[in-house]
Design a protein around this motif. Structure first.
Motif, mmCIF file in Angstrom:
data_model
loop_
_atom_site.group_PDB
_atom_site.id
_atom_site.type_symbol
_atom_site.label_atom_id
_atom_site.label_comp_id
_atom_site.label_asym_id
_atom_site.label_seq_id
_atom_site.Cartn_x
_atom_site.Cartn_y
_atom_site.Cartn_z
ATOM 1 N N ILE A 38 -15.603 178.265 -42.880
ATOM 2 C CA ILE A 38 -14.144 178.347 -42.980
ATOM 3 C C ILE A 38 -13.632 176.917 -43.066
ATOM 4 O O ILE A 38 -13.265 176.285 -42.074
ATOM 5 C CB ILE A 38 -13.544 179.123 -41.794
ATOM 6 C CG1 ILE A 38 -14.270 180.457 -41.601
ATOM 7 C CG2 ILE A 38 -12.052 179.349 -42.013
ATOM 8 C CD1 ILE A 38 -14.256 181.366 -42.828
ATOM 9 N N ARG A 77 -15.254 194.552 -51.500
ATOM 10 C CA ARG A 77 -15.793 193.206 -51.270
ATOM 11 C C ARG A 77 -15.126 192.246 -52.247
ATOM 12 O O ARG A 77 -15.131 192.472 -53.457
ATOM 13 C CB ARG A 77 -17.306 193.188 -51.460
ATOM 14 C CG ARG A 77 -17.955 191.811 -51.304
ATOM 15 C CD ARG A 77 -19.461 191.926 -51.434
ATOM 16 N NE ARG A 77 -20.138 190.652 -51.280
ATOM 17 C CZ ARG A 77 -20.654 189.935 -52.296
ATOM 18 N NH1 ARG A 77 -20.547 190.398 -53.541
ATOM 19 N NH2 ARG A 77 -21.251 188.791 -52.064
ATOM 20 N N VAL A 116 -14.514 188.421 -42.666
ATOM 21 C CA VAL A 116 -15.640 187.591 -43.091
ATOM 22 C C VAL A 116 -16.879 188.045 -42.325
ATOM 23 O O VAL A 116 -16.989 187.831 -41.124
ATOM 24 C CB VAL A 116 -15.367 186.097 -42.818
ATOM 25 C CG1 VAL A 116 -16.538 185.245 -43.317
ATOM 26 C CG2 VAL A 116 -14.069 185.663 -43.490
ATOM 27 N N CYS A 122 -18.707 186.889 -38.816
ATOM 28 C CA CYS A 122 -20.052 186.780 -39.382
ATOM 29 C C CYS A 122 -21.051 186.200 -38.381
ATOM 30 O O CYS A 122 -20.676 185.569 -37.393
ATOM 31 C CB CYS A 122 -20.020 185.910 -40.635
ATOM 32 S SG CYS A 122 -19.359 184.242 -40.352
ATOM 33 N N ASN A 131 -24.115 178.513 -42.603
ATOM 34 C CA ASN A 131 -22.657 178.723 -42.715
ATOM 35 C C ASN A 131 -21.849 177.865 -41.751
ATOM 36 O O ASN A 131 -20.719 178.206 -41.415
ATOM 37 C CB ASN A 131 -22.310 180.196 -42.566
ATOM 38 C CG ASN A 131 -22.677 180.786 -41.208
ATOM 39 O OD1 ASN A 131 -23.012 180.055 -40.273
ATOM 40 N ND2 ASN A 131 -22.615 182.097 -41.088
ATOM 41 N N TRP A 151 -13.274 192.622 -47.518
ATOM 42 C CA TRP A 151 -14.262 191.794 -46.823
ATOM 43 C C TRP A 151 -14.997 190.922 -47.817
ATOM 44 O O TRP A 151 -14.960 191.127 -49.029
ATOM 45 C CB TRP A 151 -15.247 192.670 -46.044
ATOM 46 C CG TRP A 151 -16.194 193.457 -46.931
ATOM 47 C CD1 TRP A 151 -15.887 194.601 -47.629
ATOM 48 C CD2 TRP A 151 -17.549 193.140 -47.235
ATOM 49 N NE1 TRP A 151 -16.982 195.024 -48.333
ATOM 50 C CE2 TRP A 151 -18.024 194.153 -48.112
ATOM 51 C CE3 TRP A 151 -18.420 192.133 -46.844
ATOM 52 C CZ2 TRP A 151 -19.332 194.162 -48.614
ATOM 53 C CZ3 TRP A 151 -19.722 192.135 -47.338
ATOM 54 C CH2 TRP A 151 -20.170 193.141 -48.211
ATOM 55 N N TRP A 152 -15.676 189.959 -47.253
ATOM 56 C CA TRP A 152 -16.621 189.152 -48.039
ATOM 57 C C TRP A 152 -17.805 188.799 -47.154
ATOM 58 O O TRP A 152 -17.651 188.517 -45.960
ATOM 59 C CB TRP A 152 -15.993 187.857 -48.561
ATOM 60 C CG TRP A 152 -17.000 187.044 -49.337
ATOM 61 C CD1 TRP A 152 -17.313 187.163 -50.656
ATOM 62 C CD2 TRP A 152 -17.851 186.017 -48.809
ATOM 63 N NE1 TRP A 152 -18.314 186.292 -50.987
ATOM 64 C CE2 TRP A 152 -18.666 185.576 -49.868
ATOM 65 C CE3 TRP A 152 -18.019 185.455 -47.545
ATOM 66 C CZ2 TRP A 152 -19.623 184.579 -49.706
ATOM 67 C CZ3 TRP A 152 -18.976 184.469 -47.378
ATOM 68 C CH2 TRP A 152 -19.757 184.028 -48.449
ATOM 69 N N GLY A 153 -18.990 188.815 -47.760
ATOM 70 C CA GLY A 153 -20.210 188.319 -47.158
ATOM 71 C C GLY A 153 -21.120 187.875 -48.281
ATOM 72 O O GLY A 153 -20.899 188.247 -49.448
ATOM 73 N N VAL A 175 -12.804 186.270 -38.703
ATOM 74 C CA VAL A 175 -14.146 185.724 -38.890
ATOM 75 C C VAL A 175 -15.078 186.432 -37.910
ATOM 76 O O VAL A 175 -14.931 186.296 -36.692
ATOM 77 C CB VAL A 175 -14.156 184.202 -38.662
ATOM 78 C CG1 VAL A 175 -15.532 183.620 -38.983
ATOM 79 C CG2 VAL A 175 -13.085 183.520 -39.504
ATOM 80 N N LEU A 194 -15.315 184.126 -50.925
ATOM 81 C CA LEU A 194 -14.615 183.891 -49.658
ATOM 82 C C LEU A 194 -13.229 183.321 -49.919
ATOM 83 O O LEU A 194 -12.244 183.720 -49.275
ATOM 84 C CB LEU A 194 -15.433 182.946 -48.782
ATOM 85 C CG LEU A 194 -14.753 182.437 -47.507
ATOM 86 C CD1 LEU A 194 -14.341 183.595 -46.599
ATOM 87 C CD2 LEU A 194 -15.673 181.474 -46.759
ATOM 88 N N LEU A 209 -7.082 186.669 -41.612
ATOM 89 C CA LEU A 209 -8.507 186.526 -41.874
ATOM 90 C C LEU A 209 -9.246 186.574 -40.545
ATOM 91 O O LEU A 209 -9.012 185.741 -39.666
ATOM 92 C CB LEU A 209 -8.789 185.193 -42.575
ATOM 93 C CG LEU A 209 -10.195 185.016 -43.162
ATOM 94 C CD1 LEU A 209 -10.372 185.906 -44.395
ATOM 95 C CD2 LEU A 209 -10.441 183.559 -43.524
#
Length: 309
Positions: free
Chosen positions: A208, A180, A146, A198, A204, A168-170, A196, A184, A194
């Protein structure tokens, strides 16, 4: 105006007084600051996760710079500061490799029961049948990252060496060596682990969430080396206790220091005291950059690492 002061925002930053003094700056400590010294404060050397409230900053009428020794600066409202002519800097990318190393250490320690195994040996609980209840290996497992900034990229590179398949994700697409995820939640659903990593900000907090935690699931692991605010910590602890999340390995917490009793009954956890980025290699670089930003600002020159807006 009185001679300029550089203020240290927190006792943990007391060791920075030496480098500041060596650079020729007069320093003051926030926790000892007299009212009469406030007009002289031109810069703050800061640990970015600690809140600096507008109420406090407004009582420093000549403040022009907040130089964060840390990469993160979530305790500072950058937009509010810049609207009032206060620049904010941070330690851009200077400890990414160290944080990524620590993230992998947490991952390995949790996934392979290393901390538990150490305790079993030390407490005389070693039983032969324990070896017949093995944990899964890492090769071929799915790793979700993340936030694919400098730390996230460093984690993904390291993960590949262990045979993990990274995605990944953003919130913003970018060119990357790894796919990607469409969301999320989809990343969490598809991940055994996972991580984290970020940047934390007001947008944000609690990213999560319970839904994301449950998507990682009862066989999964969540590693957090970002900020405690990014994870719904209450939901995480409840999911661990109920078996809806398999494991958690955390270096950052909603409250720091985190109360030990909060974790007393939370199973399958590996916890470290926000130490991922603190090495003898990275700390001097981060301090030096903050001191240089102070020097540049007081000399009327552009700073070298402004925080993103």
């Amino acid at each position: 105006m009185p001679a300029s002061l550089v203020m240290l925002s927190h006792p943990m930053l007391a060791p920075v007084e030496g480098p500041l003094a060596a650079a020729g700056f007069r320093t003051a400590r926030r926790w000892e600051l007299a009212d009469g010294e406030r007009p002289a404060v031109r810069a703050i050397v800061h640990a970015g996760e600690i809140p600096l409230t507008p109420d406090f900053l407004e009582r420093l009428p000549n403040l022009g710079l907040i130089a964060c020794v840390s990469v993160g600066y979530d305790g500072v409202d950058v937009a509010w500061c810049r609207a009032r002519g206060i620049e904010v800097t941070h330690a851009k990318g200077l400890n990414a490799d160290d944080v990524a190393d620590h993230a992998m250490g947490l991952l390995l320690a949790s996934w392979r029961n290393i901390v538990l195994g150490d305790r079993i040996v030390r407490e005389g609980g070693w039983r032969d049948d324990d070896r017949m209840r093995p944990r899964p290996g890492l090769k071929g497992r799915k790793l979700g990252v993340v936030g694919l900034g400098a730390i996230g990229e460093a984690v993904a590179r390291r993960a590949e060496a262990f045979g993990l398949e990274a995605a990944w994700w953003g919130p913003r697409p970018k060119d990357a060596a790894w796919p990607r995820a469409e969301s999320l939640l989809k990343l969490a659903q598809d991940s055994d682990i996972l991580v984290v990593a970020c940047r934390a900000d007001a947008s944000n907090r609690g990213l999560i969430s319970r839904e994301v935690i449950e998507a990682v699931g009862p066989r999964g692991l969540i590693v957090n080396v970002a900020r405690g605010s990014v994870v719904d910590e209450d939901a995480l602890i409840a999911a661990l206790k109920d078996g809806r999340l398999g494991r958690a390995a955390l270096d950052v917490f909603a409250q720091e220091p985190t109360p030990p009793e909060r974790w007393a009954d939370a199973p399958n956890t590996v916890l470290t005291p926000h130490s991922a980025g603190s090495t003898v290699d990275s700390i001097p670089r981060m301090v030096a950059q903050a001191v240089e930003n102070v020097r540049l600002f007081l000399a009327g020159e552009p700073v070298m690492s402004p925080a993103p807006a």
